[in-house]
Design an enzyme around this catalytic site. Structure first.
Site, PDB file in Angstrom:
ATOM      1  CB  THR A 127      38.938  18.251  64.992  1.00 52.73           C
ATOM      2  OG1 THR A 127      37.615  17.993  64.527  1.00 52.73           O
ATOM      3  CG2 THR A 127      38.840  19.214  66.177  1.00 52.73           C
ATOM      4  CG  ASP A 128      35.660  18.906  60.800  1.00 55.19           C
ATOM      5  OD1 ASP A 128      35.662  18.442  61.963  1.00 55.19           O
ATOM      6  OD2 ASP A 128      34.992  18.402  59.874  1.00 55.19           O
ATOM      7  CD  GLU A 129      33.689  17.659  66.082  1.00 58.56           C
ATOM      8  OE1 GLU A 129      33.102  18.047  67.105  1.00 58.56           O
ATOM      9  OE2 GLU A 129      33.864  16.457  65.808  1.00 58.56           O
ATOM     10  CE1 TYR A 152      38.337  16.223  70.043  1.00 58.59           C
ATOM     11  CE2 TYR A 152      36.505  16.705  68.561  1.00 58.59           C
ATOM     12  CZ  TYR A 152      37.812  16.294  68.758  1.00 58.59           C
ATOM     13  OH  TYR A 152      38.599  15.983  67.680  1.00 58.59           O
ATOM     14  CE  LYS A 156      42.456  17.918  68.691  1.00 59.14           C
ATOM     15  NZ  LYS A 156      43.667  17.071  68.906  1.00 59.14           N
TER      16      LYS A 156
END
Length: 348
Positions: A127-129, A152, A156
């Site tokens: 994810t970009d997060e 979260y 990741k």
């Protein structure tokens, strides 16, 4: 034939990817391993469950014995299986660590035991997060330092580090993709856009965190699936690829557009207290992916129309989810108190 093991294939992006793969690759054989948590919905693949090149296995990526059995003949592994909702990670982070980090380790560990040359690709969906908040003057690139700011995104990032370690140490042919906010059919209504759409269809308030000016880059799921197939074909093991369409919109813009397409009043928007550690902006630099030959095919406006239409025409699908006590308990914990104190005016 190419034998694929897809994990988490009953979820949102996983189910769309399986459908895309079977439709575009006539030599693909797919085994779908899914634990069927609250977010794994067999109805997402009801239309292909009898497909001759598709098989479903109910199991958990944290179970090494199950993983070993389904991976035995795999030539390509695509790992979608994860806990993915930021809000839930703020309520209980433990499941995120166990699934996203330990579950990924189990998959990698079993992949490392396969006969040399059998596994062509191990694609890990991230994810970009993991980058954390993007600065206002540029986009995040694959070489940027990771700075996750929620349980979260930290889980990741941990999974990514495990992937790269198994590439470097054991030669597992890992490729990582980091995608921006993906939307489209079959997305669970806990996520922002389907929550906005389904709440509006029920004439319920749309909870918008803070002032609604958080910026996300919105990627239609069909374009995401096309990018994943291209990375599997042309991407290099050990590399990471950003996936984004260049559709940066504020959360307020997205909510307003959903209401406009549904013919619902803007007064349904409720500005609620912001969540902890809420990143202001995500933005991805995608030169590396575009060099492989990818570009988005669906305009944001057209994708929004198609997505709103899908939820409007499939009330039974999302109403069943929203009636589930697990969803209702989550919604109560996350939004009830906030909505009681909310207004239609953004905070100063």
């Amino acid at each position: 034939m190419t034998r694929y093991l897809i994990t988490g294939g009953c979820g949102f992006i996983g189910s769309n990817f399986i459908r895309h793969l079977l439709a575009t690759e006539p030599d693909a054989e797919v085994v779908n391993l899914d634990a069927l948590t609250y977010a794994g919905n067999p109805e997402n693949l009801r239309d292909i469950e009898a497909h001759p090149r598709y098989r479903f296995v109910h199991g958990d990526i944290r179970d090494a014995e199950t993983v070993r059995a389904v991976m035995r003949d795999a030539q390509v592994v695509v790992n979608f299986a994860a806990e993915t909702h930021v809000d839930r990670s703020l309520l209980d982070a433990g499941d995120f660590v166990m699934t996203d980090v330990y579950g990924t380790f189990v998959l990698l560990n079993e992949a490392a035991k396969l006969p040399a040359g059998q596994l062509r690709r191990f694609l890990h969906i991230s994810t970009d997060e993991v980058y954390g908040e993007a600065p206002p003057d540029r986009s995040s690139s694959e070489t940027d330092r990771l700075h996750p700011r929620s349980p979260y995104s930290a889980s990741k990032a941990g999974a990514e580090m495990m992937c790269l370690a198994f590439y470097e140490t054991y030669g597992v042919p890992v490729i990582i993709t980091r995608a921006s906010n993906t939307f489209g059919p079959y997305q669970h209504p806990e996520k922002a856009l389907p929550l906005f759409i389904t709440n509006a269809l029920e004439d319920q308030p749309l909870p918008l965190y803070g002032d609604g000016q958080q910026i996300r880059d919105w990627l239609y799921v069909e374009d995401h699936c096309r990018a994943l197939c291209l990375v599997l074909e042309r991407g290099a093991p050990g590399e990471t690829y950003n996936i984004a369409a260049g559709n940066e919109r504020t959360n307020l813009e997205v909510a307003t557009k959903a209401l406009e397409l549904l013919g619902k009043p803007r007064s349904l928007i409720r500005f609620v207290s912001d969540r902890m550690g809420h990143d202001r902006r995500y933005s991805l630099e995608t030169t590396k992916l575009r060099a492989l030959g990818w570009s988005p095919c669906v305009r944001w406006e057209d994708a929004m129309e198609a997505t709103v239409r899908w939820y409007r025409e499939r009330r039974a699908w999302w109403e069943r989810i929203k009636r589930d006590p697990r969803f209702q308990e989550y919604y109560r914990r996350q939004y009830a108190a906030r909505l009681e104190q909310s207004s239609g005016v953004p905070p100063p």
